[in-house]
Design a protein around this motif. Structure first.
Motif, PDB file in Angstrom:
ATOM      1  N   ASN A 113       0.845  -1.192   0.000  1.00 47.82           N
ATOM      2  CA  ASN A 113       0.000   0.000   0.000  1.00 47.82           C
ATOM      3  C   ASN A 113       0.879   1.240   0.000  1.00 47.82           C
ATOM      4  OD1 ASN A 113       0.535   0.619   2.838  1.00 47.82           O
ATOM      5  ND2 ASN A 113      -0.722  -1.171   3.274  1.00 47.82           N
ATOM      6  N   LYS A 114       0.326   2.402   0.297  1.00 44.89           N
ATOM      7  CA  LYS A 114       1.079   3.651   0.169  1.00 44.89           C
ATOM      8  C   LYS A 114       2.158   3.844   1.223  1.00 44.89           C
ATOM      9  CE  LYS A 114      -2.410   6.191  -2.316  1.00 44.89           C
ATOM     10  NZ  LYS A 114      -3.200   7.402  -2.423  1.00 44.89           N
ATOM     11  N   LEU A 115       2.049   3.165   2.366  1.00 46.03           N
ATOM     12  CA  LEU A 115       3.029   3.371   3.431  1.00 46.03           C
ATOM     13  C   LEU A 115       3.675   2.092   3.954  1.00 46.03           C
ATOM     14  CD1 LEU A 115       1.245   6.145   5.523  1.00 46.03           C
ATOM     15  CD2 LEU A 115       3.184   6.419   3.986  1.00 46.03           C
ATOM     16  N   SER A 116       3.349   0.939   3.379  1.00 44.38           N
ATOM     17  CA  SER A 116       3.970  -0.293   3.875  1.00 44.38           C
ATOM     18  C   SER A 116       3.865  -1.405   2.843  1.00 44.38           C
ATOM     19  CB  SER A 116       3.329  -0.743   5.182  1.00 44.38           C
ATOM     20  OG  SER A 116       2.002  -1.155   4.975  1.00 44.38           O
ATOM     21  N   CYS A 117       4.700  -2.414   3.054  1.00 45.85           N
ATOM     22  CA  CYS A 117       4.608  -3.612   2.235  1.00 45.85           C
ATOM     23  C   CYS A 117       5.062  -4.800   3.074  1.00 45.85           C
ATOM     24  CB  CYS A 117       5.432  -3.502   0.959  1.00 45.85           C
ATOM     25  SG  CYS A 117       7.199  -3.432   1.198  1.00 45.85           S
ATOM     26  N   ALA A 118       4.556  -5.960   2.725  1.00 51.20           N
ATOM     27  CA  ALA A 118       4.954  -7.215   3.361  1.00 51.20           C
ATOM     28  C   ALA A 118       5.472  -8.134   2.269  1.00 51.20           C
ATOM     29  CB  ALA A 118       3.766  -7.854   4.084  1.00 51.20           C
ATOM     30  N   LEU A 119       6.665  -8.663   2.473  1.00 48.37           N
ATOM     31  CA  LEU A 119       7.297  -9.531   1.487  1.00 48.37           C
ATOM     32  C   LEU A 119       7.024 -10.989   1.809  1.00 48.37           C
ATOM     33  CD1 LEU A 119      10.746  -7.708   1.274  1.00 48.37           C
ATOM     34  CD2 LEU A 119       8.667  -7.258  -0.024  1.00 48.37           C
ATOM     35  N   ASP A 120       7.217 -11.838   0.819  1.00 48.92           N
ATOM     36  CA  ASP A 120       6.949 -13.262   1.009  1.00 48.92           C
ATOM     37  C   ASP A 120       7.938 -13.943   1.953  1.00 48.92           C
ATOM     38  OD1 ASP A 120       9.056 -13.079  -0.780  1.00 48.92           O
ATOM     39  OD2 ASP A 120       8.382 -14.757  -2.008  1.00 48.92           O
ATOM     40  N   ASN A 121       9.040 -13.286   2.315  1.00 49.85           N
ATOM     41  CA  ASN A 121       9.977 -13.879   3.275  1.00 49.85           C
ATOM     42  C   ASN A 121       9.623 -13.518   4.719  1.00 49.85           C
ATOM     43  OD1 ASN A 121      10.808 -11.230   3.575  1.00 49.85           O
ATOM     44  ND2 ASN A 121      12.964 -11.630   3.123  1.00 49.85           N
ATOM     45  N   GLY A 122       8.475 -12.861   4.910  1.00 51.07           N
ATOM     46  CA  GLY A 122       8.015 -12.501   6.250  1.00 51.07           C
ATOM     47  C   GLY A 122       8.450 -11.122   6.703  1.00 51.07           C
ATOM     48  N   SER A 123       9.268 -10.441   5.923  1.00 49.29           N
ATOM     49  CA  SER A 123       9.718  -9.092   6.283  1.00 49.29           C
ATOM     50  C   SER A 123       8.672  -8.056   5.908  1.00 49.29           C
ATOM     51  CB  SER A 123      11.022  -8.748   5.565  1.00 49.29           C
ATOM     52  OG  SER A 123      12.073  -9.530   6.028  1.00 49.29           O
ATOM     53  N   ARG A 124       8.692  -6.966   6.664  1.00 44.79           N
ATOM     54  CA  ARG A 124       7.793  -5.844   6.386  1.00 44.79           C
ATOM     55  C   ARG A 124       8.597  -4.563   6.364  1.00 44.79           C
ATOM     56  NH1 ARG A 124       3.989  -5.464  10.948  1.00 44.79           N
ATOM     57  NH2 ARG A 124       3.020  -3.842   9.721  1.00 44.79           N
ATOM     58  N   ILE A 125       8.206  -3.635   5.513  1.00 44.70           N
ATOM     59  CA  ILE A 125       8.772  -2.288   5.501  1.00 44.70           C
ATOM     60  C   ILE A 125       7.605  -1.345   5.743  1.00 44.70           C
ATOM     61  CG2 ILE A 125      10.033  -0.538   4.205  1.00 44.70           C
ATOM     62  CD1 ILE A 125      11.181  -2.792   2.468  1.00 44.70           C
ATOM     63  N   VAL A 126       7.733  -0.524   6.792  1.00 42.31           N
ATOM     64  CA  VAL A 126       6.657   0.387   7.177  1.00 42.31           C
ATOM     65  C   VAL A 126       7.232   1.793   7.266  1.00 42.31           C
ATOM     66  CG1 VAL A 126       4.902   0.900   8.919  1.00 42.31           C
ATOM     67  CG2 VAL A 126       5.604  -1.470   8.532  1.00 42.31           C
ATOM     68  N   SER A 127       6.589   2.748   6.619  1.00 38.45           N
ATOM     69  CA  SER A 127       7.008   4.143   6.654  1.00 38.45           C
ATOM     70  C   SER A 127       5.949   4.943   7.414  1.00 38.45           C
ATOM     71  CB  SER A 127       7.161   4.666   5.225  1.00 38.45           C
ATOM     72  OG  SER A 127       7.727   5.946   5.222  1.00 38.45           O
ATOM     73  N   LEU A 128       6.385   5.611   8.473  1.00 33.12           N
ATOM     74  CA  LEU A 128       5.450   6.312   9.357  1.00 33.12           C
ATOM     75  C   LEU A 128       5.904   7.734   9.654  1.00 33.12           C
ATOM     76  CD1 LEU A 128       5.026   3.509  12.040  1.00 33.12           C
ATOM     77  CD2 LEU A 128       3.346   4.171  10.320  1.00 33.12           C
ATOM     78  N   PRO A 129       4.941   8.633   9.953  1.00 33.14           N
ATOM     79  CA  PRO A 129       5.342   9.939  10.464  1.00 33.14           C
ATOM     80  C   PRO A 129       5.849   9.778  11.897  1.00 33.14           C
ATOM     81  CG  PRO A 129       2.955   9.765  10.370  1.00 33.14           C
ATOM     82  CD  PRO A 129       3.507   8.521   9.771  1.00 33.14           C
TER      83      PRO A 129
END
Length: 138
Positions: A113-129
């Motif tokens: 989505n616009k502020l996060s993603c979840a990868l198939d290896n179980g990792s997540r990237i989250v961008s927050l204020p």
């Protein structure tokens, strides 16, 4: 003839090994040369880093590169990208998805989505204020 087709069906696709070194990773997907300070940042192993630099120096670029490398090489990790405002968080995450899209083998996104993603290896990237309310719990 059947043996030839059997060999084709069982041939494994070529995989491009992901560089374990963040600098090598960045150089493999960057369309430009990194500044010396960016190479130093990527090669350092610090838990926290504070940039005191001018505008448009490449802080977001190198931070998003490291976020992608960490998410790909450390399965199950949660990578937080924190910016002063929601707008800046969105811009930083756009840079992150830019690097994900430049990979020779794109990872499967379970969530995007616009502020996060979840990868198939179980990792997540989250961008927050960077407000206390938005980052509490991480």
């Amino acid at each position: 003839m059947d043996r030839q087709f059997a060999r084709i069906k069982t041939a494994k696709p070529k995989t491009t090994a992901l560089p374990t070194d963040p600098v090598e990773f960045a150089l493999s997907i960057c369309p430009f040369e990194l500044y010396p300070w960016q190479r130093k940042f990527l090669s350092g192993r610090k838990d926290r880093v504070l940039f005191n630099d001018s505008r448009q120096a490449g802080k977001s670029t190198v931070s998003s590169l490291l976020a992608v490398h960490t998410a790909l090489t450390k399965p199950g990790s949660v990578v937080l990208l924190v910016s002063p405002t929601l707008r800046q968080s969105g811009e930083l995450f756009k840079k992150t998805t830019y690097w994900l899209n430049r990979l020779p083998q794109k990872p499967l996104m379970l969530e995007d989505n616009k502020l996060s993603c979840a990868l198939d290896n179980g990792s997540r990237i989250v961008s927050l204020p960077g407000t206390e309310e938005s980052i509490r719990g991480y």
